[in-house]
Design a protein around this motif. Structure first.
Motif, PDB file in Angstrom:
ATOM      1  N   SER A  26       0.853  -1.187   0.000  1.00  6.61           N
ATOM      2  CA  SER A  26       0.000   0.000   0.000  1.00  6.61           C
ATOM      3  C   SER A  26       0.893   1.243   0.000  1.00  6.61           C
ATOM      4  CB  SER A  26      -0.908  -0.001   1.236  1.00  6.61           C
ATOM      5  OG  SER A  26      -0.133   0.213   2.402  1.00  6.61           O
ATOM      6  N   LYS A  27       0.249   2.406   0.060  1.00  2.00           N
ATOM      7  CA  LYS A  27       1.016   3.648   0.096  1.00  2.00           C
ATOM      8  C   LYS A  27       1.864   3.751   1.362  1.00  2.00           C
ATOM      9  CE  LYS A  27      -2.178   6.365  -2.752  1.00  2.00           C
ATOM     10  NZ  LYS A  27      -3.109   7.529  -2.793  1.00  2.00           N
ATOM     11  N   LYS A  28       1.479   2.984   2.400  1.00  8.20           N
ATOM     12  CA  LYS A  28       2.216   3.011   3.666  1.00  8.20           C
ATOM     13  C   LYS A  28       3.439   2.098   3.642  1.00  8.20           C
ATOM     14  CE  LYS A  28      -1.833   4.128   6.489  1.00  8.20           C
ATOM     15  NZ  LYS A  28      -2.682   3.699   7.639  1.00  8.20           N
ATOM     16  N   THR A  29       3.563   1.285   2.594  1.00  2.00           N
ATOM     17  CA  THR A  29       4.708   0.378   2.475  1.00  2.00           C
ATOM     18  C   THR A  29       5.978   1.163   2.183  1.00  2.00           C
ATOM     19  OG1 THR A  29       3.255  -1.355   1.604  1.00  2.00           O
ATOM     20  CG2 THR A  29       5.614  -1.664   1.287  1.00  2.00           C
ATOM     21  N   ASP A  30       7.045   0.851   2.897  1.00  2.00           N
ATOM     22  CA  ASP A  30       8.335   1.536   2.687  1.00  2.00           C
ATOM     23  C   ASP A  30       9.233   0.783   1.711  1.00  2.00           C
ATOM     24  OD1 ASP A  30       8.031   3.727   4.632  1.00  2.00           O
ATOM     25  OD2 ASP A  30       7.994   2.103   6.098  1.00  2.00           O
ATOM     26  N   LEU A  31       9.143  -0.551   1.703  1.00  2.00           N
ATOM     27  CA  LEU A  31      10.077  -1.338   0.910  1.00  2.00           C
ATOM     28  C   LEU A  31       9.471  -2.680   0.535  1.00  2.00           C
ATOM     29  CD1 LEU A  31      13.049  -1.778  -0.144  1.00  2.00           C
ATOM     30  CD2 LEU A  31      13.552  -2.755   2.106  1.00  2.00           C
ATOM     31  N   VAL A  32       9.698  -3.116  -0.693  1.00  2.00           N
ATOM     32  CA  VAL A  32       9.310  -4.460  -1.140  1.00  2.00           C
ATOM     33  C   VAL A  32      10.576  -5.221  -1.497  1.00  2.00           C
ATOM     34  CG1 VAL A  32       8.170  -5.821  -2.926  1.00  2.00           C
ATOM     35  CG2 VAL A  32       7.015  -3.831  -1.943  1.00  2.00           C
ATOM     36  N   ILE A  33      10.789  -6.360  -0.813  1.00  2.00           N
ATOM     37  CA  ILE A  33      11.927  -7.239  -1.116  1.00  2.00           C
ATOM     38  C   ILE A  33      11.402  -8.379  -1.968  1.00  2.00           C
ATOM     39  CG2 ILE A  33      13.658  -8.791  -0.127  1.00  2.00           C
ATOM     40  CD1 ILE A  33      13.632  -7.003   2.377  1.00  2.00           C
ATOM     41  N   VAL A  62       6.950   2.706  -4.590  1.00  2.00           N
ATOM     42  CA  VAL A  62       7.546   2.143  -3.371  1.00  2.00           C
ATOM     43  C   VAL A  62       8.940   1.597  -3.691  1.00  2.00           C
ATOM     44  CG1 VAL A  62       7.350   0.324  -1.624  1.00  2.00           C
ATOM     45  CG2 VAL A  62       5.312   1.584  -2.357  1.00  2.00           C
ATOM     46  N   ALA A  63       9.898   1.812  -2.825  1.00  2.00           N
ATOM     47  CA  ALA A  63      11.259   1.313  -3.032  1.00  2.00           C
ATOM     48  C   ALA A  63      11.265  -0.219  -3.075  1.00  2.00           C
ATOM     49  CB  ALA A  63      12.175   1.790  -1.913  1.00  2.00           C
ATOM     50  N   THR A  64      12.118  -0.793  -3.923  1.00  2.00           N
ATOM     51  CA  THR A  64      12.226  -2.254  -4.049  1.00  2.00           C
ATOM     52  C   THR A  64      13.686  -2.683  -3.883  1.00  2.00           C
ATOM     53  OG1 THR A  64      12.518  -2.181  -6.455  1.00  2.00           O
ATOM     54  CG2 THR A  64      10.256  -2.378  -5.614  1.00  2.00           C
ATOM     55  N   MET A  65      13.859  -3.937  -3.498  1.00  2.00           N
ATOM     56  CA  MET A  65      15.199  -4.488  -3.279  1.00  2.00           C
ATOM     57  C   MET A  65      15.162  -5.970  -3.624  1.00  2.00           C
ATOM     58  SD  MET A  65      17.311  -4.715   0.350  1.00  2.00           S
ATOM     59  CE  MET A  65      17.649  -2.960   0.460  1.00  2.00           C
ATOM     60  N   ASP A  66      16.087  -6.442  -4.460  1.00  2.00           N
ATOM     61  CA  ASP A  66      16.100  -7.874  -4.762  1.00  2.00           C
ATOM     62  C   ASP A  66      16.754  -8.640  -3.610  1.00  2.00           C
ATOM     63  OD1 ASP A  66      18.883  -7.734  -5.043  1.00  2.00           O
ATOM     64  OD2 ASP A  66      18.814  -7.672  -7.232  1.00  2.00           O
ATOM     65  N   GLU A  67      16.621  -9.972  -3.645  1.00  2.00           N
ATOM     66  CA  GLU A  67      17.091 -10.780  -2.526  1.00  2.00           C
ATOM     67  C   GLU A  67      18.594 -10.675  -2.340  1.00  2.00           C
ATOM     68  OE1 GLU A  67      16.756 -15.341  -0.735  1.00  2.00           O
ATOM     69  OE2 GLU A  67      16.327 -14.951  -2.847  1.00  2.00           O
ATOM     70  N   GLU A  68      19.330 -10.559  -3.433  1.00  2.00           N
ATOM     71  CA  GLU A  68      20.783 -10.477  -3.340  1.00  2.00           C
ATOM     72  C   GLU A  68      21.204  -9.218  -2.571  1.00  2.00           C
ATOM     73  OE1 GLU A  68      24.684 -10.583  -6.301  1.00  2.00           O
ATOM     74  OE2 GLU A  68      22.725 -11.278  -6.996  1.00  2.00           O
ATOM     75  N   ALA A  69      20.555  -8.086  -2.887  1.00  2.00           N
ATOM     76  CA  ALA A  69      20.867  -6.838  -2.180  1.00  2.00           C
ATOM     77  C   ALA A  69      20.447  -6.930  -0.717  1.00  2.00           C
ATOM     78  CB  ALA A  69      20.159  -5.668  -2.861  1.00  2.00           C
ATOM     79  N   PHE A  70      19.318  -7.593  -0.465  1.00  2.00           N
ATOM     80  CA  PHE A  70      18.840  -7.795   0.908  1.00  2.00           C
ATOM     81  C   PHE A  70      19.865  -8.575   1.731  1.00  2.00           C
ATOM     82  CE2 PHE A  70      16.207 -10.808   3.601  1.00  2.00           C
ATOM     83  CZ  PHE A  70      16.091  -9.930   4.671  1.00  2.00           C
TER      84      PHE A  70
END
Length: 664
Positions: free
Chosen positions: A622-629, A646-654
């Motif tokens: 939602s709009k309240k989400t800060d990050l999706v991995i 919303v900011a995203t990050m792949d598993e490798e970066a995580f």
């Protein structure tokens, strides 16, 4: 002289054990082996100063631990990327060829067990560690010593690390489940779970009784021992009498790889152990360094996963089960058939709509498979095989256990029995309370609870803590012995120390799952403050909505439930929780959503890791989400995140962030 004879006998017995358990070619009779064994046993008793935990006489176990120690791996134990078809394998080959000219591949069986790391010092076995999260595992040395096929001595000086898989052979698995059935305990779903559960027993005698086996497939630091290929490394392990699977092949191209995969797929059901695929590794060890790894997996290897096995059987009946919330689940009673390593005689049909959608009828021939190689499911019916004896199934309107009218809510596909005193709901409630994610009373499985309920010993959750009063009656029943009874009572006593979040989840409050139970325990710290909380106060808590708050208030307003809590307090159950230590990170205070298939961590492991790092893990974007991995095969959640910015990050970066945080 006595010490010399002891050492001589140990060498003889180690060689004979290798011949019997690894080569399957014994050179002496059982009687001759027993003579050597008894002589060694007698000498070790007479001269206790020469006893050795690595002696073959110690394979029976006997060490009981309070807990497993954590051990950091010297080099991370990586997982493997997956391939599901020839196209995936060709793409892998193409990536390899960009860096390696004319690569050869060693193709091995993908054993379905528990990854393990074995350590030897100057030829002597010193430690065994589970994979854990790849960085830190658990010391299971005492249990691994009981596995007859693992050598306690090897012919190599210095420090040697070997990695592989602990497995439970099909024969051992079937014998174990038969034993558990006879004792009224819950059966293991598959050999992999059985192997993992056995190797993590605190009592090594239990591990010894499970007749585990092991195959090793990786020689850490092989290049330092002048080996140039993976096949040479495997041959070196075999020369050390370490058990390596002989069913492997060095292939010069993808055509040979695919041909060998098809050959092994056809032989899969005839093997004495379970496999769930094949593993391809570039043979040239120098190329391993050249190709390197990602944060989660090596680029020089890949796992090919077999398609889910589908088999045809007959659907004999459809029966209903009632869950702890009153939810009704229709289940298919099947003509027993072997699927993915176990005999299947039942499968869930979920709800009335699913039965109609798949047009499933009693006496139909149906195709079944195991979802994720674990949960049996009906894929579809075969209407072309119908002979006129089949009829359309009419979903009952009355609970088969208490006679109450079933209710189907407008926004749900499921039916419910609303009678809180329904005996089936009571039994399911006790089963849920004792389950692993709740109070973790592992010796009180589904069938045992059902059996004790029929005997009149268990009619409420409180009765679990008074089972000791029925000792004489229980021991008089067939299949129950003093030792197993005491083990059950100790497990019940140990459950009293479970923290508040486990108790809250175990109580089965409608709308309160694991996450909500954890949030409530963290917020209030003890059950008295939670019971006194008003609805408005509850809804002010992040992740606790109006429906959940109303359900919590309704539960604690019920006199019967207040009485239950009072009784549990009287039995000495813990009513508070541990203070959670949050480690500051870039995730602290952020709302994070996980999506897609994660390769390095299981979803629940990633969730727990994020929560320890101060994140709030949500299930929707939602709009309240800060990050999706995101992992592989990410779908609508990732798309929605991009739409909302919303900011995203792949598993490798995580994983890089996690590792950096661990080092700080």
């Amino acid at each position: 002289m006595s010490q010399q004879r002891i050492l001589e006998l140990r060498k003889i017995l180690d060689r004979l054990a290798y011949e019997y358990y690894v080569l399957d070619k014994p050179s002496v009779s059982d009687q001759e082996y027993d003579r050597y064994y008894q002589e060694l046993l007698k000498l070790e008793d007479e001269f206790p100063q020469y006893r050795d935990p690595n002696s073959i006489t110690q394979r029976v176990g006997g060490v009981v631990l309070d807990a497993f120690e954590k051990v950091s791996h010297k080099r991370r134990m990586l997982s493997l990327d997956n391939a599901f078809n020839l196209e995936d394998l060709m793409a892998f080959d193409e990536r390899v060829r960009q860096s390696v000219k004319n690569p050869e591949y060693v193709v091995e069986l993908k054993m379905d067990g528990l990854a393990i790391s074995l350590h030897y010092h100057n030829g002597r076995f010193v430690q065994a560690v589970t994979r854990g999260d790849g960085l830190v595992g658990e010391d299971v040395t005492n249990n691994v010593r009981t596995i007859a096929s693992i050598p306690m001595h090897i012919d190599m000086e210095g420090d040697v690390e070997v990695r592989g898989e602990v497995i439970m052979p099909k024969k051992s698995f079937e014998a174990l489940n038969e034993q558990r059935r006879n004792q009224g305990e819950e059966e293991f779903a598959n050999p992999r779970n059985a192997a993992a559960g056995s190797i993590r027993q605190l009592d090594s005698r239990i591990a010894a009784s499970r007749k585990l086996d092991a195959y090793l497939y990786y020689f850490e630091g092989a290049q330092q021992h002048a080996m140039h290929t993976h096949e040479e490394a495997l041959e070196a392990l075999e020369a050390m009498r370490i058990k390596v699977n002989p069913l492997r092949k060095v292939c010069k191209n993808m055509q040979e790889v695919w041909q060998f995969i098809q050959e092994m797929s056809e032989r899969r059901n005839d093997l004495p152990y379970e496999i769930d695929g094949m593993v391809l590794k570039v043979n040239d060890l120098h190329a391993w360094d050249l190709l390197g790894t990602t944060a989660k997996a090596p680029r020089y290897a890949i796992a090919y996963k077999f398609p889910a096995e589908e088999v045809v059987t007959k659907l004999l009946d459809i029966v209903l089960s009632v869950g702890r919330t009153g939810r009704i689940t229709p289940n298919a009673v099947l003509e027993p058939v072997r699927v993915a390593g176990t005999t299947v005689s039942a499968a869930t049909l979920h709800n009335e709509d699913m039965i109609k959608e798949k047009d499933v009828r009693i006496n139909d021939d149906v195709i079944i498979r195991k979802a994720g190689d674990i949960i049996p499911e009906v894929v579809r019916s075969l209407p072309e095989r119908r002979n006129g004896t089949q009829g359309i199934y009419k979903f009952p309107q009355i609970c088969p256990f208490c006679g109450s009218k079933l209710v189907r809510f407008a926004d749900e596909a499921a039916h419910y029995c609303m009678n809180q005193d329904c005996p089936a709901r009571i039994v399911r409630g006790m089963i849920h309370f004792a389950s692993r994610d709740a109070m973790n009373i592992d010796t009180l499985g589904d069938k045992k609870i059902e059996f004790f309920h029929k005997q009149g010993f268990l009619n409420t959750i409180e009765d679990i803590y008074e089972l000791s009063l029925h000792k004489e009656e229980i021991l008089a029943l067939e299949g129950f012995q003093e030792k197993s009874f005491q083990k059950m009572i100790l497990a019940i006593e140990a459950s009293k120390e479970r923290p508040l979040e486990d108790l809250l989840f175990g109580l089965g409050i409608r709308e309160v799952g694991k996450k909500a139970a954890r949030v409530l325990a963290k917020t209030y710290g003890n059950i008295d403050d939670l019971m006194a909380a008003e609805e408005a106060e509850l809804t002010a808590i992040k992740d606790i909505g109006v429906v959940t708050a109303q359900s919590i208030r309704a539960y604690f307003a019920e006199p019967k439930n207040k009485e239950l809590i009072a009784h549990l307090k009287g039995f000495g159950l813990r009513m508070d929780t541990d203070k959670e230590v949050i480690k500051e990170s870039i995730f602290t205070g952020k709302t994070v959503v996980l999506t897609g298939t994660l390769q390095y961590l299981k979803r629940n492991e990633a969730k727990a890791l994020l929560e320890r790092l101060g994140a709030n893990v949500s299930g929707s974007v939602s709009k309240k989400t800060d990050l999706v991995i995101y992992g592989e095969a990410s779908g609508s959640k990732l798309s929605k995140a991009k739409e909302l910015g919303v900011a995203t990050m792949d598993e490798e970066a995580f994983m890089k962030e996690v590792n950096a945080n661990e080092k700080s």
